[in-house]
Design an enzyme around this catalytic site. Sequence first.
Site, mmCIF file in Angstrom:
data_model
loop_
_atom_site.group_PDB
_atom_site.id
_atom_site.type_symbol
_atom_site.label_atom_id
_atom_site.label_comp_id
_atom_site.label_asym_id
_atom_site.label_seq_id
_atom_site.Cartn_x
_atom_site.Cartn_y
_atom_site.Cartn_z
ATOM 1 N N HIS A 162 9.648 12.687 -4.592
ATOM 2 C CA HIS A 162 11.090 12.750 -4.833
ATOM 3 C C HIS A 162 11.345 12.750 -6.335
ATOM 4 O O HIS A 162 10.598 12.132 -7.099
ATOM 5 C CB HIS A 162 11.806 11.535 -4.230
ATOM 6 C CG HIS A 162 11.836 11.529 -2.739
ATOM 7 N ND1 HIS A 162 13.004 11.540 -2.015
ATOM 8 C CD2 HIS A 162 10.842 11.498 -1.818
ATOM 9 C CE1 HIS A 162 12.735 11.509 -0.723
ATOM 10 N NE2 HIS A 162 11.420 11.486 -0.575
ATOM 11 N N GLU A 204 10.299 2.755 -0.806
ATOM 12 C CA GLU A 204 8.914 3.052 -0.429
ATOM 13 C C GLU A 204 7.899 2.354 -1.334
ATOM 14 O O GLU A 204 6.830 2.903 -1.630
ATOM 15 C CB GLU A 204 8.657 4.560 -0.360
ATOM 16 C CG GLU A 204 9.324 5.221 0.842
ATOM 17 C CD GLU A 204 8.666 6.525 1.254
ATOM 18 O OE1 GLU A 204 7.465 6.703 0.984
ATOM 19 O OE2 GLU A 204 9.357 7.362 1.855
#
Length: 406
Positions: A272, A49
């Site tokens: 995360h 990402e």
Amino acid sequence: MKGDAPLQLRVFDLNCWGIRYLSKRRQERVELIGDTLRQEDFDLVLLQEVWSEQDYSNLKAKLGGCYPFSHYFRSGVIGSGLCIFSRFPILDTLLYQYSLNGYPYMLQHGDWFCGKSVGLVVMKISGILFNIYVTHLHAEYCREKDTYLPHRLVQAWELAQFIRHTSKAADVVLLGGDLNMHPEDVGIRLLRGWTGLRDAFAEAMHFEGCEDGCTLIPKNRFTDKAELLPFPLGIRIDYILYKAISSFVVKCKELKTTTGTAPGMDIPFSDHEAVMATLHIKRQGQAAGDTLGTAEPMMADVVTEARTEVCVGLRAAQRQRCSTGRMAVLALLLLLVQATAALGTLVGLGTEQPFPKLSFSLLAFSAIGILLLATGLHLFHTMEVKMLLGTEEQMQMALRALQERP
């Protein structure tokens, strides 16, 4: 690696949570990730990402002295988001973009525009040939009604096949990334069983971090707490997987995760948690070999379960293809009726215009728009059917081979 001394490899894996695009405190987190990696003694850094190449360039400039070798994998409309930083030279790279990756009209999810892929880098460290894979699979937005499960299973199957067919010359295989699947999910069991990859969390001799190794936790200020209500401890969807193929053995000596914030800071790297593994690689006297299903003795059952889910997705795609096809035909018929009425007026078959010109024109443009949209969706779902059917046939062939094994 001298004599029988093991090679120690420290690996850092992180989903950076959409750095640059629509993510909170982006610049601050980019700096934080860069500063932490400069201070820590990691050998490999696997990131997902990182959608913006500018952010990758900023990290590269910041980490250049510590990680002189890096690669950014480009794909899709906004990029794969995958990149790797390394202390060791990169010998070769390869990118495989998954054949299915959600739907272009699901704009609120956006996975289709990302070009989800698996990136491979090949490197030799102390005479050991490594295949390093980094990937990010389609997100799971609703576990109770997961419409993307067939696509994610296709991705897991293609990832497993890609690893099996590209790693035959390697000594050690390492996979890191956001797989968007729980450890017990069929996709993880399919991936691990088909490749023989071992889970660093399950194999670690020492673990420190979130309970059960979770990488999405309620304690993290950036996570969506509503999505984690069924999972009070959080979920584990980020992995470091590995295996030795030739005459080497790999052991995970230590595994760590962050626990809601970056070390010594008041904000996280991402929504995360980071996963950090210390691997020891040592030569052994006899070649280990690369046997199918070493990590999953009931591989036939796993393939059958995965194939069933793919078939469910195939039937849904076939229904969507039929619906969009009918919509396109109806729009075309409406255009033909309008063309006939307009032609009749021009040749004098009608005494007056049957509809006001503005309404007639708006109806014609609407029909053209519906025709174009329905045709585009029909073509997309036709390709989806072909990809699902191809994967189902591959799984059927693999299942037949498994059942014929003694």
